[in-house]
Write a protein that holds these residues in place. Structure first.
Motif, PDB file in Angstrom:
ATOM      1  N   VAL A   1       0.825  -1.104   0.029  1.00 28.49           N
ATOM      2  CA  VAL A   1       0.301  -0.020  -0.043  1.00 28.49           C
ATOM      3  C   VAL A   1       0.897   1.273  -0.031  1.00 28.49           C
ATOM      4  CG1 VAL A   1      -1.864   1.327   1.283  1.00 28.49           C
ATOM      5  CG2 VAL A   1      -1.966  -1.023   1.210  1.00 28.49           C
ATOM      6  N   LYS A   2       0.715   2.045  -0.916  1.00 31.61           N
ATOM      7  CA  LYS A   2       1.360   3.252  -1.070  1.00 31.61           C
ATOM      8  C   LYS A   2       0.577   4.428  -0.708  1.00 31.61           C
ATOM      9  CE  LYS A   2       4.269   4.502  -4.400  1.00 31.61           C
ATOM     10  NZ  LYS A   2       4.963   4.557  -5.831  1.00 31.61           N
ATOM     11  N   MET A   3       1.508   5.333   0.385  1.00 33.27           N
ATOM     12  CA  MET A   3       0.496   6.212   1.026  1.00 33.27           C
ATOM     13  C   MET A   3       1.209   7.743   0.512  1.00 33.27           C
ATOM     14  SD  MET A   3       0.816   4.153   4.446  1.00 33.27           S
ATOM     15  CE  MET A   3       0.692   2.417   4.349  1.00 33.27           C
ATOM     16  N   ALA A   4       0.850   8.689   1.233  1.00 30.33           N
ATOM     17  CA  ALA A   4       1.411  10.089   0.859  1.00 30.33           C
ATOM     18  C   ALA A   4       2.814  10.069   1.513  1.00 30.33           C
ATOM     19  CB  ALA A   4       0.371  11.139   1.687  1.00 30.33           C
ATOM     20  N   ASP A   5       3.469  11.128   1.269  1.00 25.53           N
ATOM     21  CA  ASP A   5       4.822  11.563   1.876  1.00 25.53           C
ATOM     22  C   ASP A   5       5.832  10.161   1.657  1.00 25.53           C
ATOM     23  OD1 ASP A   5       3.530  13.534   2.793  1.00 25.53           O
ATOM     24  OD2 ASP A   5       2.869  12.576   4.695  1.00 25.53           O
ATOM     25  N   GLY A   6       5.535   9.333   0.454  1.00 20.91           N
ATOM     26  CA  GLY A   6       6.452   8.438   0.153  1.00 20.91           C
ATOM     27  C   GLY A   6       6.569   7.263   0.961  1.00 20.91           C
ATOM     28  N   LEU A   7       5.554   7.149   1.987  1.00 20.04           N
ATOM     29  CA  LEU A   7       5.274   5.765   2.881  1.00 20.04           C
ATOM     30  C   LEU A   7       4.602   4.949   1.934  1.00 20.04           C
ATOM     31  CD1 LEU A   7       3.688   7.718   5.694  1.00 20.04           C
ATOM     32  CD2 LEU A   7       6.058   6.999   5.530  1.00 20.04           C
ATOM     33  N   SER A   8       5.112   3.397   2.289  1.00 19.78           N
ATOM     34  CA  SER A   8       4.619   2.315   1.772  1.00 19.78           C
ATOM     35  C   SER A   8       4.702   1.275   2.825  1.00 19.78           C
ATOM     36  CB  SER A   8       5.182   1.974   0.423  1.00 19.78           C
ATOM     37  OG  SER A   8       6.521   1.800   0.684  1.00 19.78           O
ATOM     38  N   ASN A   9       3.739   0.412   3.008  1.00 19.18           N
ATOM     39  CA  ASN A   9       3.902  -0.907   3.856  1.00 19.18           C
ATOM     40  C   ASN A   9       3.206  -2.042   3.144  1.00 19.18           C
ATOM     41  OD1 ASN A   9       5.258   0.319   5.988  1.00 19.18           O
ATOM     42  ND2 ASN A   9       3.500   0.723   7.172  1.00 19.18           N
ATOM     43  N   ALA A  10       3.696  -3.212   3.359  1.00 20.37           N
ATOM     44  CA  ALA A  10       3.027  -4.455   3.018  1.00 20.37           C
ATOM     45  C   ALA A  10       2.026  -4.801   4.033  1.00 20.37           C
ATOM     46  CB  ALA A  10       4.346  -5.615   2.727  1.00 20.37           C
ATOM     47  N   TYR A  11       0.888  -5.380   3.531  1.00 21.55           N
ATOM     48  CA  TYR A  11      -0.261  -5.734   4.334  1.00 21.55           C
ATOM     49  C   TYR A  11      -0.779  -7.230   3.966  1.00 21.55           C
ATOM     50  CZ  TYR A  11       0.032  -1.104   6.314  1.00 21.55           C
ATOM     51  OH  TYR A  11       0.355  -0.209   7.183  1.00 21.55           O
TER      52      TYR A  11
END
Length: 319
Positions: free
Chosen positions: A46-56
């Motif tokens: 999941v890509k989010m704002a501010d360059g954040l991304s996590n696996a879920y």
């Protein structure tokens, strides 16, 4: 080599507060088209704002492609991703996610599936339970959590079609999982799967070894970057010859980005997505990822620069 992820947009259609720390998000395409197919144990980035991304992990039914569901725990020392999901994402929000990838699938050769979950580690097993429903291979799920209010989705498990196959363990009530007793009753064709906090994963793996269970029958997944361990070393970017110092406690990708030495794609930064896989030209790596197989790690051909490090004092990579 690295998985070729495709990214696409989804809309959040429902947000459920499962526990004080965990929310379940339902995602669907805005145009109503079906989501890409997946198998139990799959994850998305999941890509989010501010360059954040996590696996879920995907926790919904693989047979229902009208939506995906993910569970997100608000981490106390969040890098920003879980805080973003809990504080800024609501019904109607748009997110960019990857096509699914599966590093934690059920082994088709298993004569029995024994699933062990701790806390938020329950999520991949929820999709796997849908796959196992009505099948011929026996299975059981052992779900451990600290207190009744920390057990996400326990009502769904206790009242659903899998209730007879599920055992709940609540530390605060004195109900704890007895791993030696569990292993003692397993046949030689049983496979063990564990997802949750690192201490649980380590205990399951070490207990299995002590019980004489082959490594190939033990599967684990943990979406948390392994702390960068080991002393400082010299990193050489093979294409330019540039040398960088990777300090103790620093990752390779951090060292590269700190001086803008190369452009590197990395979606998860947790050693699970494979997008930062880089060829090793000289030296050997100490692998801390979950993406490469044991054989691939032993071959010392590539490494994940978001979590892995040099085994010696110098490492040359193809960047």
């Amino acid at each position: 080599m690295a998985n070729a992820y495709e990214m696409f947009s989804v809309q959040v259609t429902e947000v459920e507060q499962a526990t004080a720390q965990i929310k379940r998000f339902t995602l669907a395409r805005a145009d109503g088209q079906p989501m890409p197919a997946f198998t139990g144990g799959s994850h998305v980035i999941v890509k989010m704002a501010d360059g954040l991304s996590n696996a879920y992990s995907l926790m919904s039914d693989p047979r229902d492609l009208s939506r995906y569901q993910i569970g997100v725990r608000l981490e106390e020392q969040s890098k920003g991703g879980s805080a973003f999901m809990h504080e800024r994402v609501q019904v109607g929000s748009e997110l960019t996610i990857s096509t699914p990838n599966n590093l934690f699938g059920l082994d088709p050769t298993a004569g029995k599936h024994v699933m062990i979950a701790g806390g938020i580690g329950i999520t991949p097993f929820l999709s796997q339970l849908h796959e196992l429903e009505g099948g011929e291979v026996p299975y059981e799920l052992h779900y451990a959590f600290r207190s009744p209010d920390h057990g996400a989705f326990q009502g769904q498990l206790a009242d659903g079609p899998h209730a007879a196959n599920v055992s709940l363990y609540v530390d605060s009530l004195g109900r704890r999982l007895d791993l030696p007793a569990l292993y003692a009753g397993l046949g030689e064709d049983a496979h063990i799967y564990v997802c949750g906090p690192k201490p649980l994963i380590d205990a399951v793996i070490e207990g299995a070894k002590a019980a004489g269970i082959a490594d190939a029958r033990v599967h684990f997944e943990q979406f948390a970057a392994t702390p960068a361990e080991g002393g400082a070393f010299t990193l050489v970017l093979g294409r330019s010859g540039r040398e960088l110092q990777v300090e103790e406690g620093m990752t390779i990708i951090q060292a590269i980005e700190n001086v803008k030495a190369a452009q590197v794609e990395c979606l998860c930064r947790e050693g699970v997505c494979g997008t930062c896989e880089t060829a090793i030209l000289e030296g050997e790596a100490e692998h801390f990822d979950q993406y490469l197989s044991d054989e691939e790690k032993a071959s010392q051909q590539t490494l994940m620069i978001c979590v892995s490090r040099a085994r010696g004092s110098r490492l040359v990579i193809d960047l």
